[in-house]
Design a protein around this motif. Structure first.
Motif, PDB file in Angstrom:
ATOM      1  N   LYS A   1       0.710  -1.234  -0.154  1.00 26.33           N
ATOM      2  CA  LYS A   1       0.018  -0.094   0.225  1.00 26.33           C
ATOM      3  C   LYS A   1       0.762   1.325   0.041  1.00 26.33           C
ATOM      4  O   LYS A   1       0.463   2.088  -0.616  1.00 26.33           O
ATOM      5  CB  LYS A   1      -0.921   0.137   1.256  1.00 26.33           C
ATOM      6  N   TYR A   2       1.916   1.142   0.753  1.00 27.22           N
ATOM      7  CA  TYR A   2       2.833   2.209   0.644  1.00 27.22           C
ATOM      8  C   TYR A   2       4.263   2.134   1.333  1.00 27.22           C
ATOM      9  O   TYR A   2       4.346   0.770   1.744  1.00 27.22           O
ATOM     10  CB  TYR A   2       2.116   3.517   1.815  1.00 27.22           C
ATOM     11  N   ILE A   3       5.071   2.970   1.004  1.00 24.91           N
ATOM     12  CA  ILE A   3       6.682   2.843   1.306  1.00 24.91           C
ATOM     13  C   ILE A   3       6.732   3.627   2.476  1.00 24.91           C
ATOM     14  O   ILE A   3       6.760   4.860   1.981  1.00 24.91           O
ATOM     15  CB  ILE A   3       7.437   2.738   0.332  1.00 24.91           C
ATOM     16  N   VAL A   4       7.266   3.567   3.676  1.00 29.70           N
ATOM     17  CA  VAL A   4       7.760   4.458   4.659  1.00 29.70           C
ATOM     18  C   VAL A   4       8.935   4.051   5.163  1.00 29.70           C
ATOM     19  O   VAL A   4       9.195   2.800   5.899  1.00 29.70           O
ATOM     20  CB  VAL A   4       6.827   4.637   5.785  1.00 29.70           C
ATOM     21  N   GLY A   5       9.856   4.905   4.794  1.00 35.08           N
ATOM     22  CA  GLY A   5      11.258   4.636   5.572  1.00 35.08           C
ATOM     23  C   GLY A   5      11.566   5.408   6.775  1.00 35.08           C
ATOM     24  O   GLY A   5      10.774   6.679   6.886  1.00 35.08           O
ATOM     25  N   ALA A   6      12.326   5.123   7.708  1.00 34.97           N
ATOM     26  CA  ALA A   6      12.822   5.859   8.861  1.00 34.97           C
ATOM     27  C   ALA A   6      14.353   6.289   8.547  1.00 34.97           C
ATOM     28  O   ALA A   6      15.239   5.140   8.120  1.00 34.97           O
ATOM     29  CB  ALA A   6      12.542   5.066  10.110  1.00 34.97           C
ATOM     30  N   VAL A   7      14.755   7.368   8.693  1.00 36.72           N
ATOM     31  CA  VAL A   7      16.148   7.918   8.470  1.00 36.72           C
ATOM     32  C   VAL A   7      16.864   8.648   9.779  1.00 36.72           C
ATOM     33  O   VAL A   7      16.019   9.129  10.447  1.00 36.72           O
ATOM     34  CB  VAL A   7      15.986   8.714   7.040  1.00 36.72           C
ATOM     35  N   CYS A   8      17.905   8.446   9.904  1.00 37.34           N
ATOM     36  CA  CYS A   8      18.899   9.192  10.956  1.00 37.34           C
ATOM     37  C   CYS A   8      19.809  10.023  10.645  1.00 37.34           C
ATOM     38  O   CYS A   8      20.638   9.662   9.829  1.00 37.34           O
ATOM     39  CB  CYS A   8      19.258   8.008  11.967  1.00 37.34           C
ATOM     40  N   LEU A   9      19.624  11.276  11.101  1.00 38.66           N
ATOM     41  CA  LEU A   9      20.633  12.126  10.972  1.00 38.66           C
ATOM     42  C   LEU A   9      21.479  12.243  12.013  1.00 38.66           C
ATOM     43  O   LEU A   9      21.056  12.770  12.914  1.00 38.66           O
ATOM     44  CB  LEU A   9      20.152  13.460  10.370  1.00 38.66           C
ATOM     45  N   VAL A  10      22.645  11.383  12.121  1.00 42.10           N
ATOM     46  CA  VAL A  10      23.340  11.443  13.431  1.00 42.10           C
ATOM     47  C   VAL A  10      24.550  12.286  13.287  1.00 42.10           C
ATOM     48  O   VAL A  10      25.401  12.188  12.490  1.00 42.10           O
ATOM     49  CB  VAL A  10      23.895   9.961  13.897  1.00 42.10           C
ATOM     50  N   ARG A  11      24.904  13.324  14.290  1.00 45.98           N
ATOM     51  CA  ARG A  11      25.918  14.134  14.017  1.00 45.98           C
ATOM     52  C   ARG A  11      26.667  13.952  15.367  1.00 45.98           C
ATOM     53  O   ARG A  11      26.631  13.311  16.201  1.00 45.98           O
ATOM     54  CB  ARG A  11      25.509  15.480  14.337  1.00 45.98           C
ATOM     55  N   ASP A  12      28.200  14.339  14.978  1.00 45.41           N
ATOM     56  CA  ASP A  12      29.249  14.020  16.038  1.00 45.41           C
ATOM     57  C   ASP A  12      29.280  15.047  17.019  1.00 45.41           C
ATOM     58  O   ASP A  12      29.647  16.295  16.870  1.00 45.41           O
ATOM     59  CB  ASP A  12      30.460  13.942  15.258  1.00 45.41           C
ATOM     60  N   SER A  13      28.927  14.977  17.980  1.00 45.07           N
ATOM     61  CA  SER A  13      28.866  16.051  19.240  1.00 45.07           C
ATOM     62  C   SER A  13      30.158  16.381  19.816  1.00 45.07           C
ATOM     63  O   SER A  13      30.397  17.743  20.227  1.00 45.07           O
ATOM     64  CB  SER A  13      28.016  15.679  20.559  1.00 45.07           C
ATOM     65  N   ASP A  14      31.042  15.596  19.450  1.00 51.54           N
ATOM     66  CA  ASP A  14      32.490  15.943  19.659  1.00 51.54           C
ATOM     67  C   ASP A  14      33.144  16.964  18.730  1.00 51.54           C
ATOM     68  O   ASP A  14      33.927  17.832  19.044  1.00 51.54           O
ATOM     69  CB  ASP A  14      33.631  14.855  19.449  1.00 51.54           C
ATOM     70  N   ALA A  15      32.545  17.049  17.589  1.00 44.85           N
ATOM     71  CA  ALA A  15      32.925  18.135  16.576  1.00 44.85           C
ATOM     72  C   ALA A  15      31.936  19.126  16.454  1.00 44.85           C
ATOM     73  O   ALA A  15      31.678  19.930  15.330  1.00 44.85           O
ATOM     74  CB  ALA A  15      33.064  17.629  15.327  1.00 44.85           C
ATOM     75  N   GLY A  16      30.997  19.650  17.488  1.00 41.38           N
ATOM     76  CA  GLY A  16      30.186  20.691  17.526  1.00 41.38           C
ATOM     77  C   GLY A  16      29.059  20.277  16.418  1.00 41.38           C
ATOM     78  O   GLY A  16      28.677  21.257  15.774  1.00 41.38           O
ATOM     79  N   ASP A  17      28.708  18.969  16.212  1.00 43.64           N
ATOM     80  CA  ASP A  17      27.695  18.510  15.415  1.00 43.64           C
ATOM     81  C   ASP A  17      27.984  19.053  13.853  1.00 43.64           C
ATOM     82  O   ASP A  17      27.265  19.018  12.960  1.00 43.64           O
ATOM     83  CB  ASP A  17      26.432  19.254  15.625  1.00 43.64           C
ATOM     84  N   GLU A  18      29.410  19.086  13.501  1.00 44.59           N
ATOM     85  CA  GLU A  18      29.936  19.427  12.100  1.00 44.59           C
ATOM     86  C   GLU A  18      30.204  18.300  11.376  1.00 44.59           C
ATOM     87  O   GLU A  18      30.739  18.501  10.363  1.00 44.59           O
ATOM     88  CB  GLU A  18      30.807  20.337  12.238  1.00 44.59           C
ATOM     89  N   ARG A  19      30.144  17.110  11.956  1.00 42.83           N
ATOM     90  CA  ARG A  19      30.391  15.922  11.224  1.00 42.83           C
ATOM     91  C   ARG A  19      28.942  14.997  11.219  1.00 42.83           C
ATOM     92  O   ARG A  19      28.273  15.049  12.030  1.00 42.83           O
ATOM     93  CB  ARG A  19      31.456  15.002  11.906  1.00 42.83           C
ATOM     94  N   LEU A  20      28.900  14.137  10.241  1.00 40.49           N
ATOM     95  CA  LEU A  20      27.755  13.452   9.935  1.00 40.49           C
ATOM     96  C   LEU A  20      28.139  11.977   9.750  1.00 40.49           C
ATOM     97  O   LEU A  20      29.113  11.553   8.987  1.00 40.49           O
ATOM     98  CB  LEU A  20      26.877  13.975   8.808  1.00 40.49           C
ATOM     99  N   LEU A  21      27.267  11.144  10.431  1.00 41.36           N
ATOM    100  CA  LEU A  21      27.612   9.623  10.179  1.00 41.36           C
ATOM    101  C   LEU A  21      27.034   9.254   8.728  1.00 41.36           C
ATOM    102  O   LEU A  21      25.753   9.518   8.585  1.00 41.36           O
ATOM    103  CB  LEU A  21      26.854   9.047  11.264  1.00 41.36           C
ATOM    104  N   LEU A  22      27.646   8.865   8.176  1.00 41.74           N
ATOM    105  CA  LEU A  22      27.515   8.103   6.446  1.00 41.74           C
ATOM    106  C   LEU A  22      27.587   6.620   6.432  1.00 41.74           C
ATOM    107  O   LEU A  22      28.736   6.212   7.172  1.00 41.74           O
ATOM    108  CB  LEU A  22      27.916   8.904   5.578  1.00 41.74           C
ATOM    109  N   LEU A  23      26.941   5.982   5.681  1.00 35.18           N
ATOM    110  CA  LEU A  23      27.154   4.536   5.500  1.00 35.18           C
ATOM    111  C   LEU A  23      27.506   4.313   4.064  1.00 35.18           C
ATOM    112  O   LEU A  23      26.963   4.892   3.144  1.00 35.18           O
ATOM    113  CB  LEU A  23      25.925   3.741   5.804  1.00 35.18           C
ATOM    114  N   ARG A  24      28.362   3.396   3.907  1.00 38.86           N
ATOM    115  CA  ARG A  24      28.473   3.041   2.339  1.00 38.86           C
ATOM    116  C   ARG A  24      27.849   1.537   2.322  1.00 38.86           C
ATOM    117  O   ARG A  24      28.394   0.566   2.921  1.00 38.86           O
ATOM    118  CB  ARG A  24      30.123   2.705   1.875  1.00 38.86           C
TER     119      ARG A  24
END
Length: 172
Positions: A30-53
């Motif tokens: 019927k539908y496609i619903v995804g859940a996504v996380c934007l995870v930032r590095d608090s050590d770097a003042g949230d200027e880094r982001l977790l990414l996956l390959r």
């Protein structure tokens, strides 16, 4: 079992996108619903982001996945984050992103959540099948992103498409 999973993901992600969508629509008709996380590095003042390959490995993406039937989006986001990166957060540790839901063409909706964790004390664990690598990347020096990830990040003013015209431009 790990080898079978790796082979299955490898085959699935090599299929044309239209075939992958067809398969997903048969599982979630019927539908496609995804859940996504934007995870930032608090050590770097949230200027880094977790990414996956992930397979097929041509670009980097965010921790994300489809919701299970009757699963709350925040629960699905926490589950996918743990499965794909090894970061175990409680659903209440995730904040709804603004915008919280991004509607894509062809019946796809992503519900997006944010979190900040200290990279220096956070162990990243990937299975080598669904996810090849998990790394922190500076927001001003992102690697090659998948097209879907670049479009999604643009809604939050991040990445190579952030300054280009698109539906995300009206939100900022």
């Amino acid at each position: 079992m790990k080898a079978l999973r790796a082979t299955t993901y490898g085959v699935f992600y090599r299929l044309p996108i239209s075939v992958r969508r067809f398969i997903v629509r048969r599982v979630v008709p019927k539908y496609i619903v995804g859940a996504v996380c934007l995870v930032r590095d608090s050590d770097a003042g949230d200027e880094r982001l977790l990414l996956l390959r992930q397979p097929p490995g041509r670009g980097w993406s965010l921790p994300a996945g489809l919701l299970q039937r009757r699963e709350a989006p925040v629960v699905g986001a926490a589950r996918e984050l743990a499965e794909e990166s090894g970061i175990k957060l409680r659903p209440e540790d995730l904040r709804p992103a603004v915008p919280n839901a991004v509607v894509h063409a062809r019946g796809w909706v992503d519900v997006v959540f944010e979190a900040s964790v200290p990279a220096s004390t956070t162990t990243l664990e990937v299975d080598g099948a669904e996810v090849y690598e998990a790394e922190w990347h500076r927001l001003d020096d992102l690697p090659q992103l998948t097209r879907a990830t670049a479009k999604l990040l643009a809604y939050y003013g991040i990445g190579p498409l952030a300054d280009q015209p698109g539906p995300w431009a009206a939100l900022r």
